[in-house]
Design an enzyme around this catalytic site. Structure first.
Site, PDB file in Angstrom:
ATOM      1  N   ARG A  94      66.740  61.244  64.745  1.00 17.06           N
ATOM      2  CA  ARG A  94      66.450  59.873  65.172  1.00 17.06           C
ATOM      3  C   ARG A  94      67.484  59.364  66.171  1.00 17.06           C
ATOM      4  NH1 ARG A  94      64.293  55.034  63.056  1.00 17.06           N
ATOM      5  NH2 ARG A  94      64.650  53.491  64.688  1.00 17.06           N
ATOM      6  N   ARG A 103      59.858  57.208  68.393  1.00 18.36           N
ATOM      7  CA  ARG A 103      60.816  57.742  67.427  1.00 18.36           C
ATOM      8  C   ARG A 103      60.244  58.904  66.619  1.00 18.36           C
ATOM      9  NH1 ARG A 103      61.876  52.199  65.041  1.00 18.36           N
ATOM     10  NH2 ARG A 103      62.127  51.890  67.268  1.00 18.36           N
ATOM     11  N   ASP A 106      60.988  56.932  61.431  1.00 16.54           N
ATOM     12  CA  ASP A 106      61.454  55.586  61.104  1.00 16.54           C
ATOM     13  C   ASP A 106      61.225  55.391  59.605  1.00 16.54           C
ATOM     14  OD1 ASP A 106      62.255  52.905  61.569  1.00 16.54           O
ATOM     15  OD2 ASP A 106      60.169  52.271  61.772  1.00 16.54           O
ATOM     16  N   ASP A 108      61.694  52.416  56.963  1.00 16.22           N
ATOM     17  CA  ASP A 108      62.029  51.001  56.779  1.00 16.22           C
ATOM     18  C   ASP A 108      61.996  50.647  55.303  1.00 16.22           C
ATOM     19  OD1 ASP A 108      62.350  50.485  59.468  1.00 16.22           O
ATOM     20  OD2 ASP A 108      60.237  49.975  59.773  1.00 16.22           O
TER      21      ASP A 108
END
Ligand code: PH2
Ligand code: MG
Ligand code: MG
Length: 173
Positions: A94, A103, A106, A108
């Site tokens: 990343r 990307r 990811d 989150d």
């Protein structure tokens, strides 16, 4: 697959990718990333299928594959949990070049057991999750019991409020 709310502390992770890494991409990459989350000693309680949607805000970027998993929290606090997820992102090459840029992976932290906090890199619940079909559609699947810690609304309800969205569930993977 777990349908009811977990009886122990939990957290929800939104996974996304729109670039290949190490000959992996899309659902295969996210599948492997869930294995890497487990290698950080987190148990996955439930997970969604894989969903495909155009990149937001620039649909000229490659399309994204997204998923959500719900994990069992342990003695690690939310900050440490976020750091463990960031280590997994690093392991998938990343790069943090542009906000909202393409990307490889990811991860989150969407919600940590309903905690409400804004401190440093930690913003819980994830501040933009209620506007994002690519978060809400997989979340509704992985955690039908989930309610937004501030509004009390379910993922399905928040998703319906967004109206028509260009997102599809991928089958056979
Ligand atoms: N993530 C972003 C920016 N844009 N678009 C889609 N469709 N899915 C994502 O996960 C996504 C995005 C930044 O995290
Ligand atoms: Mg994101
Ligand atoms: Mg992120």
């Amino acid at each position: 697959m777990m349908q009811g709310m977990p009886t122990a502390a939990w957290f929800a992770v939104g996974l996304g990718t729109n670039l290949p890494f190490d000959s992996l991409e899309g659902p295969a990459l996210l599948q492997q990333a869930m294995g890497s989350i487990q290698q950080q000693s987190f148990s996955i309680l439930s997970r969604s299928g894989f969903w495909r949607s155009p990149a937001w805000p620039d649909p000229n970027e490659p399309a994204y594959t997204n998923a959500v998993c719900v994990c069992l929290a342990d003695q690690r606090r939310a900050e440490e949990t976020l750091q463990a997820l960031q280590q997994v992102e690093q392991a998938y090459g990343r790069q943090r070049a542009r906000r909202w840029g393409a990307r490889t992976l990811d991860l989150d932290l969407l919600d940590f057991h309903g905690l409400r906090v804004a401190h440093g890199a930690l913003h819980l619940p994830h501040p933009r999750m209620s506007e994002r079909a690519f978060v809400l559609a997989p979340l509704a699947e992985a955690a039908p019991w989930w309610r937004h810690p501030e509004s009390g609304r379910s993922a399905q309800d928040l998703l319906a409020a967004l109206g028509e969205c260009a997102i599809v569930r991928l089958h056979g993977c």
